[in-house]
Design a protein around this motif. Sequence first.
Motif, PDB file in Angstrom:
ATOM      1  N   ILE A  74       0.876  -1.177   0.000  1.00 20.76           N
ATOM      2  CA  ILE A  74       0.000   0.000   0.000  1.00 20.76           C
ATOM      3  C   ILE A  74       0.914   1.228   0.000  1.00 20.76           C
ATOM      4  O   ILE A  74       1.712   1.407   0.919  1.00 20.76           O
ATOM      5  N   CYS A  75       0.805   2.056  -1.023  1.00 22.06           N
ATOM      6  CA  CYS A  75       1.733   3.183  -1.102  1.00 22.06           C
ATOM      7  C   CYS A  75       1.109   4.326  -1.909  1.00 22.06           C
ATOM      8  O   CYS A  75       0.178   4.115  -2.694  1.00 22.06           O
ATOM      9  N   SER A  76       1.642   5.521  -1.710  1.00 25.24           N
ATOM     10  CA  SER A  76       1.197   6.676  -2.495  1.00 25.24           C
ATOM     11  C   SER A  76       2.019   6.804  -3.783  1.00 25.24           C
ATOM     12  O   SER A  76       1.827   7.736  -4.552  1.00 25.24           O
ATOM     13  N   MET A  77       2.954   5.880  -3.968  1.00 25.02           N
ATOM     14  CA  MET A  77       3.750   5.845  -5.189  1.00 25.02           C
ATOM     15  C   MET A  77       3.884   4.393  -5.665  1.00 25.02           C
ATOM     16  O   MET A  77       3.607   3.454  -4.906  1.00 25.02           O
ATOM     17  N   ASP A  78       4.371   4.265  -6.881  1.00 24.18           N
ATOM     18  CA  ASP A  78       4.628   2.941  -7.445  1.00 24.18           C
ATOM     19  C   ASP A  78       5.963   3.036  -8.192  1.00 24.18           C
ATOM     20  O   ASP A  78       6.000   2.956  -9.425  1.00 24.18           O
ATOM     21  N   CYS A  79       7.012   3.226  -7.441  1.00 24.17           N
ATOM     22  CA  CYS A  79       8.331   3.530  -8.028  1.00 24.17           C
ATOM     23  C   CYS A  79       8.831   2.393  -8.925  1.00 24.17           C
ATOM     24  O   CYS A  79       8.668   1.213  -8.584  1.00 24.17           O
ATOM     25  N   VAL A  80       9.479   2.788 -10.016  1.00 17.74           N
ATOM     26  CA  VAL A  80       9.952   1.770 -10.963  1.00 17.74           C
ATOM     27  C   VAL A  80      11.049   0.906 -10.362  1.00 17.74           C
ATOM     28  O   VAL A  80      11.293  -0.196 -10.827  1.00 17.74           O
ATOM     29  N   TYR A  81      11.690   1.399  -9.303  1.00 18.67           N
ATOM     30  CA  TYR A  81      12.802   0.653  -8.714  1.00 18.67           C
ATOM     31  C   TYR A  81      12.418  -0.054  -7.426  1.00 18.67           C
ATOM     32  O   TYR A  81      13.268  -0.613  -6.738  1.00 18.67           O
ATOM     33  N   CYS A  82      11.121  -0.027  -7.076  1.00 17.84           N
ATOM     34  CA  CYS A  82      10.719  -0.525  -5.758  1.00 17.84           C
ATOM     35  C   CYS A  82      11.164  -1.970  -5.531  1.00 17.84           C
ATOM     36  O   CYS A  82      10.954  -2.833  -6.378  1.00 17.84           O
ATOM     37  N   GLU A  83      11.734  -2.207  -4.386  1.00 19.40           N
ATOM     38  CA  GLU A  83      12.262  -3.539  -4.085  1.00 19.40           C
ATOM     39  C   GLU A  83      11.190  -4.502  -3.591  1.00 19.40           C
ATOM     40  O   GLU A  83      11.409  -5.709  -3.563  1.00 19.40           O
TER      41      GLU A  83
ATOM     42  N   THR B 254       5.440  -4.248  -7.302  1.00 20.80           N
ATOM     43  CA  THR B 254       4.434  -3.273  -7.727  1.00 20.80           C
ATOM     44  C   THR B 254       3.457  -2.964  -6.599  1.00 20.80           C
ATOM     45  O   THR B 254       3.021  -3.864  -5.882  1.00 20.80           O
ATOM     46  N   THR B 255       3.133  -1.689  -6.459  1.00 26.15           N
ATOM     47  CA  THR B 255       2.153  -1.272  -5.452  1.00 26.15           C
ATOM     48  C   THR B 255       0.780  -1.843  -5.810  1.00 26.15           C
ATOM     49  O   THR B 255       0.311  -1.674  -6.932  1.00 26.15           O
ATOM     50  N   ASP B 256       0.136  -2.509  -4.872  1.00 29.97           N
ATOM     51  CA  ASP B 256      -1.203  -3.055  -5.137  1.00 29.97           C
ATOM     52  C   ASP B 256      -2.282  -2.005  -4.904  1.00 29.97           C
ATOM     53  O   ASP B 256      -3.260  -1.944  -5.631  1.00 29.97           O
TER      54      ASP B 256
ATOM     55  N   LEU C 184       5.972  -2.713   3.660  1.00 28.96           N
ATOM     56  CA  LEU C 184       5.641  -3.002   2.261  1.00 28.96           C
ATOM     57  C   LEU C 184       5.128  -1.781   1.497  1.00 28.96           C
ATOM     58  O   LEU C 184       4.671  -1.914   0.372  1.00 28.96           O
ATOM     59  N   GLY C 185       5.150  -0.610   2.096  1.00 24.10           N
ATOM     60  CA  GLY C 185       4.675   0.585   1.403  1.00 24.10           C
ATOM     61  C   GLY C 185       5.083   1.823   2.176  1.00 24.10           C
ATOM     62  O   GLY C 185       6.151   1.852   2.785  1.00 24.10           O
ATOM     63  N   GLU C 186       4.202   2.831   2.168  1.00 24.69           N
ATOM     64  CA  GLU C 186       4.515   4.102   2.816  1.00 24.69           C
ATOM     65  C   GLU C 186       3.982   4.113   4.261  1.00 24.69           C
ATOM     66  O   GLU C 186       2.767   4.175   4.480  1.00 24.69           O
TER      67      GLU C 186
ATOM     68  N   THR D  48      10.311   7.238   4.666  1.00 22.05           N
ATOM     69  CA  THR D  48       9.119   7.806   4.034  1.00 22.05           C
ATOM     70  C   THR D  48       9.441   8.327   2.637  1.00 22.05           C
ATOM     71  O   THR D  48      10.559   8.799   2.381  1.00 22.05           O
ATOM     72  N   ASN D  49       8.444   8.220   1.755  1.00 21.94           N
ATOM     73  CA  ASN D  49       8.623   8.845   0.433  1.00 21.94           C
ATOM     74  C   ASN D  49       8.265  10.329   0.508  1.00 21.94           C
ATOM     75  O   ASN D  49       8.316  11.028  -0.499  1.00 21.94           O
ATOM     76  N   ALA D  50       7.882  10.784   1.674  1.00 21.71           N
ATOM     77  CA  ALA D  50       7.640  12.201   2.010  1.00 21.71           C
ATOM     78  C   ALA D  50       6.353  12.782   1.429  1.00 21.71           C
ATOM     79  O   ALA D  50       5.967  13.888   1.825  1.00 21.71           O
TER      80      ALA D  50
HETATM   81  S1  SF4 Z   1       7.481   1.531  -0.963  1.00 26.82           S
HETATM   82 FE1  SF4 Z   1       8.975   3.183  -1.397  1.00 26.82          FE
HETATM   83  S2  SF4 Z   1      10.073   2.484  -3.202  1.00 26.82           S
HETATM   84 FE2  SF4 Z   1       8.197   1.228  -3.047  1.00 26.82          FE
HETATM   85  S3  SF4 Z   1       6.677   2.307  -4.308  1.00 26.82           S
HETATM   86 FE3  SF4 Z   1       6.434   3.076  -2.221  1.00 26.82          FE
HETATM   87  S4  SF4 Z   1       7.754   4.890  -2.128  1.00 26.82           S
HETATM   88 FE4  SF4 Z   1       8.365   3.753  -3.914  1.00 26.82          FE
END
Ligand code: SF4
Length: 326
Positions: free
Chosen positions: A28-37, A40-42, A80-82, A109-111
């Motif tokens: 669960i995240c406010s972003m879906d960064c291409v490099y996320c380890e 993919t954000t669900d 697993l997310g923000e 945090t992704n801020a």
């Molecule tokens: S958890 Fe972090 S790296 Fe992954 S999508 Fe969210 S902000 Fe981006």
Amino acid sequence: MGYKYIFGPVFSGRIGRSLGLDLLGKRICSMDCVYCEVGTTDSLVTVRRPYVPATVLLEELENWKQEGHIVPDVITLGGLGEPTLNSDLPEIICGVKKLFPSLPVAVLTNATPMTDPEVRRELLEADIVLPSMDSLVASEFRAINRPCKGIDPEDVAKALIEFRKEFKGKIFLEVLLSKGYNDSAENLSKMKDFCSELSPDRIDVVTLSRPGTLDTSGPVNSGTLDVWKKALDAAPCIDRECGPDNGAKERNSSDISAPVQGEDSAAFDRIQASLMRRPQTAQQLSKALEISFDGVIQAIEELEKSGRLTKRQTGDEIYYKFGPDG
Ligand code: SF4
């Protein structure tokens, strides 16, 4: 015993031996960064909820404490997310401090939620805040971080600068460069201005060292990294989370004599929980979790056999990632 929301400890080049708390439980995240380890954000959301209630998380942490593990250097809220999307954040920070009064509480945090003054107020109780900011060029920010609609990087930068004015703890800013996404001269110029205004306690400029979500996301070369590090007055090079500069005593895997999987299913659960949050090598897992190298290999083989693990070669290292490739 096995834990659902506690993982690690993992070694961090920035903060040392860090016990992780997962405040989301799902991607669960406010972003879906291409490099996320973590993949993919669900749920791409900005809404705050008690995704993992404070009572549940703190009960696990209390059990962990009672088991008498080696005390880490820091307790880190992430997962697993923000983590700041968890609306129980104030109760969680306060509860962790009550359980471990001598340990600093760090928040990754992704801020983006920090544009909300309430989130900034809640984060004032942390000891270390580790925000990331990859690009202040709106088109690059959208391409690399793939945020929820309406999030503007300039607003996020302003929120961080507001936070800096009141926060008494340390701010460790991370800038992750991905080739062709955010390594432009325009971004470097904007980031220079932003960093000098924010004046964080530490800046880390890093590039991908482990598998990301998209194959199109790749590292920048060492020359580019050096230019950025110099321009932003960044800290010396670290491996993003498992660097050799963690201050911990180096030792061979054969020195580690914790039980192997098969003899101790808790070890297997800890390996699985750690890989769900971050791709790692067998050596990194063995060192951070203090489980014998053979035990880690056994667990990896078992997870691979059941199709739950993906292997990827990055340079000379083999990283294991939970879930399917891609
Ligand atoms: S958890 Fe972090 S790296 Fe992954 S999508 Fe969210 S902000 Fe981006």
